[in-house]
Motif scaffolding. Structure first.
Motif, PDB file in Angstrom:
ATOM      1  N   ALA A 199       8.768  -2.764  23.044  1.00 28.51           N
ATOM      2  CA  ALA A 199       8.416  -2.100  21.787  1.00 28.51           C
ATOM      3  C   ALA A 199       7.566  -3.016  20.913  1.00 28.51           C
ATOM      4  CB  ALA A 199       9.681  -1.676  21.048  1.00 28.51           C
ATOM      5  N   ARG A 200       7.938  -4.308  20.831  1.00 29.43           N
ATOM      6  CA  ARG A 200       7.165  -5.241  20.019  1.00 29.43           C
ATOM      7  C   ARG A 200       5.766  -5.442  20.595  1.00 29.43           C
ATOM      8  NH1 ARG A 200      12.244  -7.761  19.320  1.00 29.43           N
ATOM      9  NH2 ARG A 200      11.954  -8.989  21.212  1.00 29.43           N
ATOM     10  N   MET A 201       5.667  -5.549  21.919  1.00 31.30           N
ATOM     11  CA  MET A 201       4.358  -5.751  22.551  1.00 31.30           C
ATOM     12  C   MET A 201       3.431  -4.566  22.328  1.00 31.30           C
ATOM     13  SD  MET A 201       4.973  -7.747  26.173  1.00 31.30           S
ATOM     14  CE  MET A 201       6.209  -6.632  26.811  1.00 31.30           C
ATOM     15  N   THR A 202       4.004  -3.378  22.249  1.00 31.34           N
ATOM     16  CA  THR A 202       3.192  -2.161  22.089  1.00 31.34           C
ATOM     17  C   THR A 202       3.107  -1.706  20.635  1.00 31.34           C
ATOM     18  OG1 THR A 202       5.110  -0.737  22.511  1.00 31.34           O
ATOM     19  CG2 THR A 202       3.782  -1.378  24.418  1.00 31.34           C
ATOM     20  N   ARG A 203       3.463  -2.616  19.714  1.00 30.83           N
ATOM     21  CA  ARG A 203       3.461  -2.301  18.275  1.00 30.83           C
ATOM     22  C   ARG A 203       4.342  -1.086  18.015  1.00 30.83           C
ATOM     23  NH1 ARG A 203      -2.775  -2.556  16.426  1.00 30.83           N
ATOM     24  NH2 ARG A 203      -1.826  -2.620  14.360  1.00 30.83           N
ATOM     25  N   TYR A 204       5.504  -1.122  18.630  1.00 35.97           N
ATOM     26  CA  TYR A 204       6.516  -0.073  18.480  1.00 35.97           C
ATOM     27  C   TYR A 204       5.979   1.307  18.876  1.00 35.97           C
ATOM     28  CZ  TYR A 204       9.030  -3.838  16.286  1.00 35.97           C
ATOM     29  OH  TYR A 204       9.638  -5.044  16.066  1.00 35.97           O
ATOM     30  N   GLY A 205       5.294   1.304  20.003  1.00 38.33           N
ATOM     31  CA  GLY A 205       4.838   2.552  20.597  1.00 38.33           C
ATOM     32  C   GLY A 205       3.478   3.030  20.160  1.00 38.33           C
ATOM     33  N   GLU A 206       2.868   2.349  19.180  1.00 38.76           N
ATOM     34  CA  GLU A 206       1.567   2.794  18.679  1.00 38.76           C
ATOM     35  C   GLU A 206       0.476   2.714  19.752  1.00 38.76           C
ATOM     36  OE1 GLU A 206       0.333   0.856  15.147  1.00 38.76           O
ATOM     37  OE2 GLU A 206       2.099   1.416  13.981  1.00 38.76           O
ATOM     38  N   MET A 207       0.625   1.766  20.670  1.00 35.98           N
ATOM     39  CA  MET A 207      -0.396   1.569  21.687  1.00 35.98           C
ATOM     40  C   MET A 207      -0.121   2.358  22.963  1.00 35.98           C
ATOM     41  SD  MET A 207      -1.057  -2.532  21.223  1.00 35.98           S
ATOM     42  CE  MET A 207      -2.599  -2.508  22.156  1.00 35.98           C
ATOM     43  N   CYS A 208       1.004   3.075  22.990  1.00 39.44           N
ATOM     44  CA  CYS A 208       1.366   3.851  24.182  1.00 39.44           C
ATOM     45  C   CYS A 208       0.788   5.263  24.107  1.00 39.44           C
ATOM     46  CB  CYS A 208       2.886   3.946  24.311  1.00 39.44           C
ATOM     47  SG  CYS A 208       3.703   2.351  24.568  1.00 39.44           S
ATOM     48  N   ASP A 209       0.722   5.915  25.264  1.00 40.76           N
ATOM     49  CA  ASP A 209       0.287   7.306  25.284  1.00 40.76           C
ATOM     50  C   ASP A 209       1.481   8.205  24.935  1.00 40.76           C
ATOM     51  OD1 ASP A 209       1.888   7.429  27.536  1.00 40.76           O
ATOM     52  OD2 ASP A 209       0.224   7.489  28.957  1.00 40.76           O
ATOM     53  N   GLU A 210       1.298   9.508  25.095  1.00 44.72           N
ATOM     54  CA  GLU A 210       2.338  10.456  24.707  1.00 44.72           C
ATOM     55  C   GLU A 210       3.615  10.291  25.532  1.00 44.72           C
ATOM     56  OE1 GLU A 210       0.571  14.276  25.073  1.00 44.72           O
ATOM     57  OE2 GLU A 210      -0.718  14.043  23.311  1.00 44.72           O
ATOM     58  N   GLU A 211       3.477   9.741  26.740  1.00 48.48           N
ATOM     59  CA  GLU A 211       4.641   9.554  27.609  1.00 48.48           C
ATOM     60  C   GLU A 211       5.246   8.168  27.467  1.00 48.48           C
ATOM     61  OE1 GLU A 211       3.332  10.458  31.517  1.00 48.48           O
ATOM     62  OE2 GLU A 211       3.017  12.596  31.116  1.00 48.48           O
ATOM     63  N   GLY A 212       4.751   7.397  26.504  1.00 47.67           N
ATOM     64  CA  GLY A 212       5.295   6.063  26.290  1.00 47.67           C
ATOM     65  C   GLY A 212       4.807   5.032  27.279  1.00 47.67           C
ATOM     66  N   CYS A 213       3.675   5.306  27.908  1.00 49.68           N
ATOM     67  CA  CYS A 213       3.125   4.390  28.912  1.00 49.68           C
ATOM     68  C   CYS A 213       1.850   3.735  28.387  1.00 49.68           C
ATOM     69  CB  CYS A 213       2.813   5.140  30.202  1.00 49.68           C
ATOM     70  SG  CYS A 213       4.270   5.881  30.992  1.00 49.68           S
ATOM     71  N   LEU A 214       1.443   2.664  29.065  1.00 52.39           N
ATOM     72  CA  LEU A 214       0.253   1.904  28.683  1.00 52.39           C
ATOM     73  C   LEU A 214      -0.868   2.124  29.686  1.00 52.39           C
ATOM     74  CD1 LEU A 214       1.951  -1.491  27.747  1.00 52.39           C
ATOM     75  CD2 LEU A 214       0.839   0.077  26.151  1.00 52.39           C
ATOM     76  N   THR A 215      -2.073   2.312  29.160  1.00 54.70           N
ATOM     77  CA  THR A 215      -3.247   2.423  30.017  1.00 54.70           C
ATOM     78  C   THR A 215      -3.730   1.017  30.377  1.00 54.70           C
ATOM     79  OG1 THR A 215      -4.789   2.395  28.149  1.00 54.70           O
ATOM     80  CG2 THR A 215      -3.899   4.544  28.818  1.00 54.70           C
ATOM     81  N   PRO A 216      -4.603   0.886  31.387  1.00 56.16           N
ATOM     82  CA  PRO A 216      -5.144  -0.438  31.726  1.00 56.16           C
ATOM     83  C   PRO A 216      -5.824  -1.109  30.545  1.00 56.16           C
ATOM     84  CG  PRO A 216      -5.667   1.149  33.454  1.00 56.16           C
ATOM     85  CD  PRO A 216      -5.062   1.923  32.331  1.00 56.16           C
ATOM     86  N   GLU A 217      -6.526  -0.325  29.719  1.00 54.11           N
ATOM     87  CA  GLU A 217      -7.217  -0.895  28.562  1.00 54.11           C
ATOM     88  C   GLU A 217      -6.220  -1.485  27.562  1.00 54.11           C
ATOM     89  OE1 GLU A 217      -7.761   2.133  29.797  1.00 54.11           O
ATOM     90  OE2 GLU A 217      -9.714   1.752  30.747  1.00 54.11           O
ATOM     91  N   GLN A 218      -5.132  -0.765  27.310  1.00 58.81           N
ATOM     92  CA  GLN A 218      -4.143  -1.240  26.347  1.00 58.81           C
ATOM     93  C   GLN A 218      -3.387  -2.460  26.880  1.00 58.81           C
ATOM     94  OE1 GLN A 218      -4.254  -0.423  23.471  1.00 58.81           O
ATOM     95  NE2 GLN A 218      -5.197   1.579  23.387  1.00 58.81           N
ATOM     96  N   VAL A 219      -3.108  -2.470  28.172  1.00 60.14           N
ATOM     97  CA  VAL A 219      -2.489  -3.645  28.781  1.00 60.14           C
ATOM     98  C   VAL A 219      -3.424  -4.843  28.641  1.00 60.14           C
ATOM     99  CG1 VAL A 219      -1.706  -4.684  30.941  1.00 60.14           C
ATOM    100  CG2 VAL A 219      -1.067  -2.337  30.384  1.00 60.14           C
ATOM    101  N   GLY A 220      -4.728  -4.592  28.831  1.00 59.10           N
ATOM    102  CA  GLY A 220      -5.714  -5.656  28.677  1.00 59.10           C
ATOM    103  C   GLY A 220      -5.724  -6.221  27.272  1.00 59.10           C
ATOM    104  N   VAL A 221      -5.652  -5.343  26.276  1.00 63.23           N
ATOM    105  CA  VAL A 221      -5.638  -5.791  24.880  1.00 63.23           C
ATOM    106  C   VAL A 221      -4.378  -6.609  24.590  1.00 63.23           C
ATOM    107  CG1 VAL A 221      -5.454  -5.022  22.497  1.00 63.23           C
ATOM    108  CG2 VAL A 221      -7.079  -3.921  24.022  1.00 63.23           C
ATOM    109  N   ILE A 222      -3.226  -6.109  25.013  1.00 64.69           N
ATOM    110  CA  ILE A 222      -1.954  -6.784  24.734  1.00 64.69           C
ATOM    111  C   ILE A 222      -1.924  -8.176  25.367  1.00 64.69           C
ATOM    112  CG2 ILE A 222       0.525  -6.742  25.223  1.00 64.69           C
ATOM    113  CD1 ILE A 222       0.366  -3.673  24.978  1.00 64.69           C
ATOM    114  N   LEU A 223      -2.290  -8.246  26.649  1.00 65.22           N
ATOM    115  CA  LEU A 223      -2.210  -9.530  27.348  1.00 65.22           C
ATOM    116  C   LEU A 223      -3.316 -10.484  26.906  1.00 65.22           C
ATOM    117  CD1 LEU A 223      -1.180  -8.479  30.975  1.00 65.22           C
ATOM    118  CD2 LEU A 223       0.239  -9.342  29.117  1.00 65.22           C
ATOM    119  N   SER A 224      -4.484  -9.951  26.566  1.00 65.07           N
ATOM    120  CA  SER A 224      -5.560 -10.809  26.077  1.00 65.07           C
ATOM    121  C   SER A 224      -5.153 -11.477  24.773  1.00 65.07           C
ATOM    122  CB  SER A 224      -6.841  -9.999  25.863  1.00 65.07           C
ATOM    123  OG  SER A 224      -7.346  -9.511  27.084  1.00 65.07           O
TER     124      SER A 224
END
Length: 234
Positions: A199-224
């Protein structure tokens, strides 16, 4: 920066192609149609007009050598106009547009990463946590990724990691996929993330899609962002 050095060099060189065609067109056709190719200025305007594909066939017909009949093709005129349209309209303009769009996307991503960094720094400041004391649940992974040569190398590493973690090949990562995948990877100590960590990594779900999952782009942003924070390169 919206346009990097290589892209800037390409954009600077692009007008020269039009100038070259204007000079060649003037040399070839100034006697056949001085209204279109009589001097460099009108020739340059004519080449620009041809690049818009506005009545280019009429212009081509107007510079046709009189020795060729209405049913014949003037090879000089044909080669000039075909090469001009292919080089400038089909190749050069799309490349320039692609470069601008790519750099705009990179700029947007950089701004998003910086916003996350600023938000994380503010959170750490409120909690009284220094960067030296900050610890991420995926610290072993970040230490491995932080050995990148440049941003492109980091992006390739993150892309490879995403493919490993995306077990169901669905194109997105759920919390369970990420947790299971990271736990099975050969890190010491083993990476164990909780739902709160996700939840903290995804800014409490703000960066997730409607199903609560992360796209490759969002994973790239988080890990970068996490790598830059870990390595202190921001």
């Amino acid at each position: 920066m919206l346009v990097d050095a290589r892209s800037y060099f390409l954009l600077l060189r692009s007008p020269w192609a039009v100038f070259v065609f204007a000079i060649v067109g003037q040399d070839l056709f100034q006697d056949l149609n001085p209204n279109k190719f009589g001097n460099f200025k009108v020739s340059l305007y004519t080449v620009f007009e041809i690049c818009t594909l506005d009545l280019w066939s009429v212009t081509a017909e107007s510079v046709k050598d009189p020795k060729y009949g209405s049913d014949d093709v003037d090879p000089t005129s044909a080669i000039f106009f075909v090469v001009l349209i292919v080089a400038c309209v089909w190749i050069l303009i799309p490349v320039v547009v692609a470069v601008l769009v790519d750099n705009f996307s990179m700029s947007c991503r950089a701004e998003e990463e910086q916003a996350i960094i600023d938000e994380e720094n503010e959170r750490m400041k409120r909690l009284g946590i220094s960067k030296a004391k900050a610890h991420s649940p995926i610290q072993p992974l970040l230490e491995s990724l932080s050995k990148f040569k440049n941003s492109e190398d980091l992006g390739n590493k993150i892309q490879s990691l995403f493919k490993v973690l995306d077990c169901d090949l669905g194109g997105t990562l759920s919390f369970q996929e990420m947790a299971d995948g990271l736990r099975k990877m050969n890190f010491s100590p083993a990476i164990m993330i909780t739902q709160d960590d996700f939840a903290r990594m995804t800014r409490y779900g703000e960066m997730c899609d409607e199903e609560g999952c992360l796209t490759p782009e969002q994973v790239g942003v988080i890990l970068s962002v996490a790598c830059l924070t870990c390595s202190g390169k921001f």
